[in-house]
Design an enzyme around this catalytic site. Structure first.
Site, PDB file in Angstrom:
ATOM      1  N   LYS A 126     -13.545  -0.399   5.568  1.00  0.00           N
ATOM      2  CA  LYS A 126     -12.351   0.405   5.871  1.00  0.00           C
ATOM      3  C   LYS A 126     -12.702   1.352   6.997  1.00  0.00           C
ATOM      4  O   LYS A 126     -13.876   1.709   7.167  1.00  0.00           O
ATOM      5  CB  LYS A 126     -11.930   1.209   4.644  1.00  0.00           C
ATOM      6  CG  LYS A 126     -10.473   1.582   4.640  1.00  0.00           C
ATOM      7  CD  LYS A 126      -9.614   0.440   4.120  1.00  0.00           C
ATOM      8  CE  LYS A 126      -8.146   0.687   4.293  1.00  0.00           C
ATOM      9  NZ  LYS A 126      -7.348  -0.346   3.606  1.00  0.00           N
ATOM     10  N   ASP A 166      -3.323  -0.241   8.149  1.00  0.00           N
ATOM     11  CA  ASP A 166      -3.157   0.472   6.878  1.00  0.00           C
ATOM     12  C   ASP A 166      -2.165   1.612   7.196  1.00  0.00           C
ATOM     13  O   ASP A 166      -1.397   1.494   8.169  1.00  0.00           O
ATOM     14  CB  ASP A 166      -4.506   1.001   6.357  1.00  0.00           C
ATOM     15  CG  ASP A 166      -4.446   1.470   4.901  1.00  0.00           C
ATOM     16  OD1 ASP A 166      -4.474   0.618   4.009  1.00  0.00           O
ATOM     17  OD2 ASP A 166      -4.352   2.684   4.656  1.00  0.00           O
TER      18      ASP A 166
HETATM   19  P1  NDP Z   1       2.752   2.940   6.303  1.00  0.00           P
HETATM   20  O1  NDP Z   1       2.114   3.886   7.202  1.00  0.00           O
HETATM   21  O2  NDP Z   1       3.522   1.801   6.865  1.00  0.00           O
HETATM   22  O3  NDP Z   1       3.715   3.696   5.290  1.00  0.00           O
HETATM   23  C1  NDP Z   1       3.274   4.693   4.417  1.00  0.00           C
HETATM   24  C2  NDP Z   1       4.510   5.243   3.748  1.00  0.00           C
HETATM   25  O4  NDP Z   1       4.136   6.054   2.653  1.00  0.00           O
HETATM   26  C3  NDP Z   1       5.316   6.116   4.684  1.00  0.00           C
HETATM   27  O5  NDP Z   1       6.682   5.907   4.441  1.00  0.00           O
HETATM   28  C4  NDP Z   1       4.901   7.520   4.302  1.00  0.00           C
HETATM   29  O6  NDP Z   1       5.860   8.515   4.554  1.00  0.00           O
HETATM   30  C5  NDP Z   1       4.768   7.333   2.827  1.00  0.00           C
HETATM   31  N1  NDP Z   1       3.953   8.377   2.246  1.00  0.00           N
HETATM   32  C6  NDP Z   1       2.765   8.839   2.660  1.00  0.00           C
HETATM   33  N2  NDP Z   1       2.350   9.816   1.880  1.00  0.00           N
HETATM   34  C7  NDP Z   1       3.313   9.974   0.950  1.00  0.00           C
HETATM   35  C8  NDP Z   1       3.470  10.818  -0.156  1.00  0.00           C
HETATM   36  N3  NDP Z   1       2.529  11.718  -0.457  1.00  0.00           N
HETATM   37  N4  NDP Z   1       4.584  10.687  -0.918  1.00  0.00           N
HETATM   38  C9  NDP Z   1       5.531   9.780  -0.619  1.00  0.00           C
HETATM   39  N5  NDP Z   1       5.426   8.952   0.432  1.00  0.00           N
HETATM   40  C10 NDP Z   1       4.339   9.056   1.192  1.00  0.00           C
HETATM   41  O7  NDP Z   1       1.610   2.411   5.330  1.00  0.00           O
HETATM   42  P2  NDP Z   1       1.540   1.072   4.483  1.00  0.00           P
HETATM   43  O8  NDP Z   1       2.880   0.746   3.928  1.00  0.00           O
HETATM   44  O9  NDP Z   1       0.821   0.068   5.265  1.00  0.00           O
HETATM   45  O10 NDP Z   1       0.572   1.540   3.307  1.00  0.00           O
HETATM   46  C11 NDP Z   1       1.059   2.078   2.080  1.00  0.00           C
HETATM   47  C12 NDP Z   1      -0.014   1.912   1.020  1.00  0.00           C
HETATM   48  O11 NDP Z   1      -0.318   0.523   0.845  1.00  0.00           O
HETATM   49  C13 NDP Z   1      -1.362   2.583   1.301  1.00  0.00           C
HETATM   50  O12 NDP Z   1      -1.929   2.990   0.091  1.00  0.00           O
HETATM   51  C14 NDP Z   1      -2.198   1.432   1.902  1.00  0.00           C
HETATM   52  O13 NDP Z   1      -3.570   1.667   1.746  1.00  0.00           O
HETATM   53  C15 NDP Z   1      -1.724   0.293   1.025  1.00  0.00           C
HETATM   54  N6  NDP Z   1      -1.916  -1.060   1.539  1.00  0.00           N
HETATM   55  C16 NDP Z   1      -1.459  -1.441   2.765  1.00  0.00           C
HETATM   56  C17 NDP Z   1      -1.603  -2.745   3.186  1.00  0.00           C
HETATM   57  C18 NDP Z   1      -1.040  -3.242   4.475  1.00  0.00           C
HETATM   58  O14 NDP Z   1      -1.126  -4.448   4.718  1.00  0.00           O
HETATM   59  N7  NDP Z   1      -0.453  -2.402   5.302  1.00  0.00           N
HETATM   60  C19 NDP Z   1      -2.321  -3.736   2.369  1.00  0.00           C
HETATM   61  C20 NDP Z   1      -2.694  -3.260   1.068  1.00  0.00           C
HETATM   62  C21 NDP Z   1      -2.512  -1.961   0.689  1.00  0.00           C
HETATM   63  P3  NDP Z   1       5.897   9.297   5.962  1.00  0.00           P
HETATM   64  O15 NDP Z   1       6.545   8.315   6.881  1.00  0.00           O
HETATM   65  O16 NDP Z   1       6.688  10.518   5.705  1.00  0.00           O
HETATM   66  O17 NDP Z   1       4.461   9.600   6.305  1.00  0.00           O
HETATM   67  O1  2IT Z   2      -5.748  -2.211   1.872  1.00  0.00           O
HETATM   68  C1  2IT Z   2      -5.662  -3.321   2.429  1.00  0.00           C
HETATM   69  O2  2IT Z   2      -5.908  -4.376   1.837  1.00  0.00           O
HETATM   70  C2  2IT Z   2      -5.234  -3.354   3.829  1.00  0.00           C
HETATM   71  N1  2IT Z   2      -4.945  -2.317   4.403  1.00  0.00           N
HETATM   72  C3  2IT Z   2      -5.198  -4.662   4.584  1.00  0.00           C
HETATM   73  C4  2IT Z   2      -6.565  -5.033   5.075  1.00  0.00           C
HETATM   74  C5  2IT Z   2      -6.613  -6.230   5.972  1.00  0.00           C
HETATM   75  O3  2IT Z   2      -7.723  -6.481   6.477  1.00  0.00           O
HETATM   76  O4  2IT Z   2      -5.622  -6.915   6.203  1.00  0.00           O
END
Ligand code: NDP
Ligand code: 2IT
Length: 451
Positions: A126, A166
């Site tokens: 990460k 992420d």
């Molecule tokens: P994004 O940056 O696309 O979106 C994050 C979202 O979460 C935003 O809408 C943000 O709001 C909101 N957020 C952040 N902090 C808070 C909070 N304290 N309370 C409520 N909402 C909040 O990120 P992702 O969707 O990619 O990631 C979301 C989660 O999923 C993370 O935990 C990430 O590690 C996990 N993840 C992501 C993957 C991926 O492929 N992208 C894969 C697997 C897991 P705001 O816009 O106001 O900041």
């Molecule tokens: O938490 C996760 O699994 C991710 N942010 C995606 C990682 C990746 O290499 O696609």
């Protein structure tokens, strides 16, 4: 004192504030795998746990860039290369002001076991930066990404370490990072995943995590003899990549997703959220969710600061299935209590470690179907691995092909986790099942590769 408790004591010295979330992730795994360690002495003999909780290396670097007003800015960049026993280091990059080494160690540690569960040849890593993308212009994002890659490029490669997105890192940032990598190295390598489709990205990578979360839940509910999601009320938190595509897939299968949230507030729209509007607000214009109610006055916007401090509005909405998709520790014991009291049957973690340990305990003690992140959100990294395969073969797979492979992968993970839980006497406990199955795959590779 049990073996697991002894192990936890041993690692407690690392429990400073910054390491809190890392320690939380580690503690859960140590408790889960206690029966495995006790039944098979080989893991203690090879000191697998001691070796697994220490990253292979942590790279920390300075990122200097210039904003649109010619101010010189300094941020810190990181890459935690945790474990490459099963394949090259693989995992996302997070750009958020809260990023520090402890958060990235927690995410990297989870990533090792998640990637192991996919059955694909990928290790765990990460990275990221304390850079805050909010309110920055496109040019500022581009300049930051270029400065970040100036240092990061030394440590990554298509057979060495392949970062992805992420929080705060999506296709736009991956595009800028890739452009700079190419400029520095003159190589057109598959060195990042989540690239836009026009230059080597996989179809369906943007959708993969959210769609995978729903495929996992469908399989889990079927295996646990519960009613399917069709026609059911679902609550989702977050409004980013994972949340929006979870909502999209829920809508496609006829479920009713009634909520989403961002860091400032929560939307509750009892008729089902307007996904096109959400995409416009969050992916195109990148503004607050508050604007949602201008177009849909029947919906409710609940500002975060107006809600009691120990709970979150989104988890007080009655639902059949809940999907925390925002960030770590966003669902606490009080929220779990609200969900259980309101009749929730299933909770699937789309975000990484969104539920606190107390919340998980409450779900498990109330026989809620609980799908932990490292199993349920593995669809994103699985399709990242498919992107690596396509890049290596200079080929392109169709949307249908990737979707079918993703679905199959999520079903297999769910079945493997459930079966492992049963084998170790904790039937229905997907937390222990996922931790044991993931740990075992990495541990066996570590033993076979020597110390
Ligand atoms: P994004 O940056 O696309 O979106 C994050 C979202 O979460 C935003 O809408 C943000 O709001 C909101 N957020 C952040 N902090 C808070 C909070 N304290 N309370 C409520 N909402 C909040 O990120 P992702 O969707 O990619 O990631 C979301 C989660 O999923 C993370 O935990 C990430 O590690 C996990 N993840 C992501 C993957 C991926 O492929 N992208 C894969 C697997 C897991 P705001 O816009 O106001 O900041
Ligand atoms: O938490 C996760 O699994 C991710 N942010 C995606 C990682 C990746 O290499 O696609």
């Amino acid at each position: 004192m049990s073996r697991a408790e002894m192990d936890i004591k041993k690692f407690e010295r690392g429990n400073c504030d910054e390491n809190k979330v890392f320690y939380q992730a580690m503690e859960e795994v140590i408790y889960s795998i206690a029966p495995l360690l006790e039944s098979d002495p080989i893991y203690a003999k090879y000191a697998i746990l001691d070796r697994l909780v220490v990253p292979d290396r942590v790279i920390k670097f300075k990122v200097t860039w210039m904003d649109d007003h010619q101010n010189i800015m300094v941020n810190t960049g990181f890459r935690v290369q945790f474990n490459n026993s099963l394949g090259p280091y693989k995992g996302g990059l997070r750009f958020h002001p809260s990023v520090n080494e402890g958060i990235l160690k927690f995410l990297g540690f989870e990533q090792i076991l998640k990637n192991a569960l996919t059955g694909l040849p990928i290790g765990g890593a990460k990275g990221g930066s304390d850079f805050d993308p909010k309110g920055k212009s496109d040019f500022e994002i581009m300049k930051f990404c270029a400065a970040f890659m100036t240092e990061l490029h030394k440590y990554i490669g298509p057979r060495m370490d392949i970062p992805a997105g992420d929080i705060g890192v999506g296709a736009r940032e991956i595009g800028y990072l890739f452009g700079e990598y190419k400029k520095i190295t003159s190589k057109y390598d598959g060195v990042l995943t989540g690239k836009p489709f026009m230059f080597g990205g996989s179809l369906m990578r943007p959708e993969a995590t959210g769609y995978g979360v729903v495929y996992f839940t469908q399989t889990m509910l079927e295996m646990e003899g519960k009613e399917p999601l069709t026609g059911k009320i679902c609550t989702v938190s977050g409004a980013g990549n994972v949340a929006l595509h979870t909502i999209e897939k829920l809508q496609q299968i006829g479920a009713i997703a009634v909520s989403c949230s961002d860091s400032q507030g929560t939307i509750y729209d009892g008729r089902g959220v307007d996904l096109a509007l959400l995409k416009e607000l969050k992916l195109v214009r990148r503004v607050s969710l508050e604007e949602y109610v201008q177009k849909h006055p029947q919906a409710k916007y609940i500002p975060t600061q107006e809600y009691p401090k120990d709970a979150h509005a989104v988890w007080d909405i009655p639902c059949y299935a809940a999907f925390p998709c925002a960030t770590q520790n966003e669902l606490c014991e009080e929220d779990a209590h609200n969900l259980v009291t309101n009749g929730c049957v299933s909770v699937t973690e789309g975000a990484n470690m969104p539920s606190t340990p107390d919340a998980i305990e409450l779900f498990l003690s109330h026989q809620i179907c609980f799908a932990p992140a490292k199993a349920a959100n593995a669809g994103g990294v699985a399709v990242s691995s498919f992107e690596m395969s396509q890049n290596a073969a200079m080929s392109k797979w169709s949307f249908e092909e990737v979707d079918a492979k993703l679905k199959e992968t999520m079903q297999q993970i769910c079945k493997r986790v459930a079966l492992t839980a049963k084998d170790y006497g904790v039937e229905g406990n997907y937390v222990d099942g996922a931790n044991i199955a993931g740990f075992k795959r990495v541990a066996d590779a570590m033993i076979a590769e020597g110390i």
